[in-house]
Scaffold this motif. Structure first.
Motif, mmCIF file in Angstrom:
data_model
loop_
_atom_site.group_PDB
_atom_site.id
_atom_site.type_symbol
_atom_site.label_atom_id
_atom_site.label_comp_id
_atom_site.label_asym_id
_atom_site.label_seq_id
_atom_site.Cartn_x
_atom_site.Cartn_y
_atom_site.Cartn_z
ATOM 1 N N GLY A 41 0.801 -1.019 0.060
ATOM 2 C CA GLY A 41 -0.009 -0.016 -0.109
ATOM 3 C C GLY A 41 1.030 1.369 0.151
ATOM 4 O O GLY A 41 1.789 1.359 -0.664
ATOM 5 N N ASP A 42 0.746 1.813 0.935
ATOM 6 C CA ASP A 42 1.439 3.345 0.958
ATOM 7 C C ASP A 42 2.480 3.237 2.059
ATOM 8 O O ASP A 42 2.971 4.458 2.536
ATOM 9 C CB ASP A 42 0.648 4.587 1.200
ATOM 10 C CG ASP A 42 -0.372 4.659 2.389
ATOM 11 O OD1 ASP A 42 -0.224 3.632 2.968
ATOM 12 O OD2 ASP A 42 -0.976 5.554 2.627
ATOM 13 N N LYS A 43 2.801 2.251 2.792
ATOM 14 C CA LYS A 43 3.699 2.025 3.617
ATOM 15 C C LYS A 43 4.973 1.080 3.578
ATOM 16 O O LYS A 43 4.943 0.217 2.948
ATOM 17 C CB LYS A 43 3.050 1.293 5.012
ATOM 18 C CG LYS A 43 1.840 2.083 5.550
ATOM 19 C CD LYS A 43 1.081 1.274 6.659
ATOM 20 C CE LYS A 43 1.739 0.477 7.609
ATOM 21 N NZ LYS A 43 1.198 -0.026 8.733
ATOM 22 N N THR A 44 6.181 1.531 3.778
ATOM 23 C CA THR A 44 7.428 0.761 3.746
ATOM 24 C C THR A 44 7.325 -0.278 4.579
ATOM 25 O O THR A 44 7.358 -0.232 5.745
ATOM 26 C CB THR A 44 8.712 1.754 3.930
ATOM 27 O OG1 THR A 44 8.607 2.895 3.002
ATOM 28 C CG2 THR A 44 9.861 0.744 3.731
ATOM 29 N N ALA A 45 7.427 -1.652 3.821
ATOM 30 C CA ALA A 45 7.264 -2.825 4.612
ATOM 31 C C ALA A 45 8.529 -3.672 4.851
ATOM 32 O O ALA A 45 8.795 -4.340 5.590
ATOM 33 C CB ALA A 45 6.436 -3.658 4.073
ATOM 34 N N ALA A 46 9.650 -3.390 3.920
ATOM 35 C CA ALA A 46 10.688 -4.233 3.610
ATOM 36 C C ALA A 46 11.808 -3.373 3.004
ATOM 37 O O ALA A 46 11.654 -2.574 2.250
ATOM 38 C CB ALA A 46 10.507 -5.646 3.114
ATOM 39 N N THR A 47 13.051 -4.098 2.955
ATOM 40 C CA THR A 47 14.136 -3.500 2.285
ATOM 41 C C THR A 47 14.915 -4.890 1.813
ATOM 42 O O THR A 47 14.910 -5.756 2.453
ATOM 43 C CB THR A 47 14.982 -2.700 2.985
ATOM 44 O OG1 THR A 47 15.946 -2.065 2.005
ATOM 45 C CG2 THR A 47 15.618 -3.291 3.933
ATOM 46 N N VAL A 48 15.497 -4.659 0.638
ATOM 47 C CA VAL A 48 16.473 -5.864 0.086
ATOM 48 C C VAL A 48 17.468 -5.197 -0.858
ATOM 49 O O VAL A 48 17.194 -4.175 -1.449
ATOM 50 C CB VAL A 48 15.524 -6.800 -0.441
ATOM 51 C CG1 VAL A 48 14.801 -6.463 -1.852
ATOM 52 C CG2 VAL A 48 16.454 -8.182 -0.852
ATOM 53 N N THR A 49 18.599 -5.842 -0.809
ATOM 54 C CA THR A 49 19.721 -5.556 -1.784
ATOM 55 C C THR A 49 19.940 -6.697 -2.485
ATOM 56 O O THR A 49 19.853 -7.730 -2.073
ATOM 57 C CB THR A 49 20.748 -5.003 -1.181
ATOM 58 O OG1 THR A 49 20.695 -3.914 -0.333
ATOM 59 C CG2 THR A 49 21.875 -4.902 -1.880
ATOM 60 N N LEU A 50 19.979 -6.562 -3.915
ATOM 61 C CA LEU A 50 20.103 -7.538 -4.888
ATOM 62 C C LEU A 50 21.295 -7.182 -5.674
ATOM 63 O O LEU A 50 21.267 -6.119 -6.556
ATOM 64 C CB LEU A 50 18.973 -7.645 -5.669
ATOM 65 C CG LEU A 50 19.021 -8.668 -6.772
ATOM 66 C CD1 LEU A 50 19.239 -10.158 -6.235
ATOM 67 C CD2 LEU A 50 17.873 -8.834 -7.638
ATOM 68 N N ASP A 51 22.300 -7.792 -5.653
ATOM 69 C CA ASP A 51 23.622 -7.370 -6.271
ATOM 70 C C ASP A 51 24.194 -8.599 -6.985
ATOM 71 O O ASP A 51 23.812 -9.523 -7.030
ATOM 72 C CB ASP A 51 24.576 -6.807 -5.476
ATOM 73 C CG ASP A 51 24.981 -7.542 -4.289
ATOM 74 O OD1 ASP A 51 24.850 -8.709 -4.244
ATOM 75 O OD2 ASP A 51 25.657 -6.935 -3.181
ATOM 76 N N TRP A 52 25.210 -8.438 -7.904
ATOM 77 C CA TRP A 52 25.580 -9.511 -8.855
ATOM 78 C C TRP A 52 26.937 -10.016 -8.413
ATOM 79 O O TRP A 52 27.420 -10.524 -9.390
ATOM 80 C CB TRP A 52 25.646 -8.761 -10.302
ATOM 81 C CG TRP A 52 24.079 -8.191 -10.246
ATOM 82 C CD1 TRP A 52 23.790 -6.961 -10.405
ATOM 83 C CD2 TRP A 52 23.121 -8.833 -10.294
ATOM 84 N NE1 TRP A 52 22.670 -6.525 -10.406
ATOM 85 C CE2 TRP A 52 21.902 -7.980 -10.525
ATOM 86 C CE3 TRP A 52 22.710 -10.120 -10.596
ATOM 87 C CZ2 TRP A 52 20.501 -8.180 -10.582
ATOM 88 C CZ3 TRP A 52 21.322 -10.337 -10.614
ATOM 89 C CH2 TRP A 52 20.335 -9.600 -10.539
ATOM 90 N N ALA A 53 27.520 -9.711 -7.322
ATOM 91 C CA ALA A 53 28.785 -10.448 -6.894
ATOM 92 C C ALA A 53 28.934 -10.458 -5.538
ATOM 93 O O ALA A 53 28.212 -9.672 -4.799
ATOM 94 C CB ALA A 53 30.078 -9.452 -7.477
ATOM 95 N N ASP A 54 29.691 -11.400 -4.879
ATOM 96 C CA ASP A 54 29.597 -11.692 -3.412
ATOM 97 C C ASP A 54 30.952 -12.496 -3.008
ATOM 98 O O ASP A 54 30.916 -13.748 -3.503
ATOM 99 C CB ASP A 54 28.344 -12.478 -2.812
ATOM 100 C CG ASP A 54 28.198 -12.444 -1.380
ATOM 101 O OD1 ASP A 54 29.427 -12.186 -0.754
ATOM 102 O OD2 ASP A 54 27.544 -12.849 -0.784
ATOM 103 N N ALA A 55 31.867 -11.963 -2.128
ATOM 104 C CA ALA A 55 33.123 -12.361 -1.872
ATOM 105 C C ALA A 55 32.909 -13.736 -1.277
ATOM 106 O O ALA A 55 33.568 -14.625 -1.405
ATOM 107 C CB ALA A 55 34.083 -11.455 -1.342
ATOM 108 N N LEU A 56 31.901 -13.797 -0.494
ATOM 109 C CA LEU A 56 31.687 -15.066 0.245
ATOM 110 C C LEU A 56 31.434 -16.415 -0.706
ATOM 111 O O LEU A 56 31.744 -17.655 -0.456
ATOM 112 C CB LEU A 56 30.346 -15.316 1.066
ATOM 113 C CG LEU A 56 30.228 -16.155 2.186
ATOM 114 C CD1 LEU A 56 31.285 -16.232 3.162
ATOM 115 C CD2 LEU A 56 28.566 -15.878 2.713
ATOM 116 N N TRP A 57 31.101 -16.121 -1.832
ATOM 117 C CA TRP A 57 30.883 -17.223 -3.021
ATOM 118 C C TRP A 57 31.968 -17.239 -3.921
ATOM 119 O O TRP A 57 31.947 -17.740 -5.219
ATOM 120 C CB TRP A 57 29.506 -17.034 -3.476
ATOM 121 C CG TRP A 57 28.423 -17.049 -2.776
ATOM 122 C CD1 TRP A 57 28.019 -16.174 -1.919
ATOM 123 C CD2 TRP A 57 27.446 -18.305 -2.795
ATOM 124 N NE1 TRP A 57 26.756 -16.823 -1.355
ATOM 125 C CE2 TRP A 57 26.643 -18.081 -1.913
ATOM 126 C CE3 TRP A 57 27.727 -19.462 -3.486
ATOM 127 C CZ2 TRP A 57 25.611 -18.812 -1.641
ATOM 128 C CZ3 TRP A 57 26.587 -20.204 -3.232
ATOM 129 C CH2 TRP A 57 25.790 -20.020 -2.150
#
Length: 180
Positions: free
Chosen positions: A68-84
């Motif tokens: 609706g009109d309320k912030t419910a979540a956040t997420v980052t989607l990226d394309w590299a990760d040193a852990l992997w």
């Protein structure tokens, strides 16, 4: 970006976070970190420093999720990760997925959205990780079709000063993406 998404009867929308949204992103992350900490799960720092999210926001990889009109979540989607770094193939990496407590259950919608973005980009898999001792989150990921791809040693929680860095074991999860 695809079909209309609903959750609990309300429209769900994803908007890229900008520098002007840093406090909003941090507020969602801090709420989730507090909730985890209250349950004895040390996955994130008690409070996220703004510098820790600034680069991903600047690259356009961090999103705010509105119900609706309320912030419910956040997420980052990226394309590299040193852990992997030791695992081949191309992937999208989900980081800092946090949902406000009033929107509990929205995480599956966010993961579905991330999977769609990764598929659009043409990568082989969607990957994520969590601290190895967070059994409930590991069960959640496995229940969503993510396969455990081993544990990896990592130094420190995000944003910690170097003199306070613990060694953590991170459980890595992967969901192969087939073309739809």
């Amino acid at each position: 970006m695809g079909d209309a998404i609903e959750w609990a009867g309300d429209p769900v929308s994803f908007r890229p976070a900008t520098g002007e949204h840093t406090d909003e992103v941090l507020s969602v992350l801090d709420e989730a970190a507090g909730w985890l900490g209250g349950r004895g799960i040390r996955q994130w720092p008690d409070r996220f420093p703004a510098a820790w999210v600034a680069d991903a926001i600047g690259r356009g990889e961090t999103w705010l999720v509105d119900v609706g009109d309320k912030t419910a979540a956040t997420v980052t989607l990226d394309w590299a990760d040193a852990l992997w770094a030791d695992v081949g193939g191309t992937a999208g990496y989900v980081h800092r997925l946090a949902v406000r407590r009033w929107a509990r259950g929205l995480g599956g919608v966010v993961l579905g959205w991330a999977e769609d973005r990764a598929r659009e980009r043409g990568v082989d898999a969607l990957r994520l990780d969590c601290v190895a001792h967070n059994r409930s989150l590991r069960d959640y990921y496995e229940g969503r079709g993510f396969a455990h791809r081993g544990d990896a040693r990592w130094l420190g929680l995000p944003g910690q000063p170097p003199d306070e860095v613990p060694v953590l074991w991170m459980s890595r999860y992967e969901r192969p993406l087939a073309a739809r």
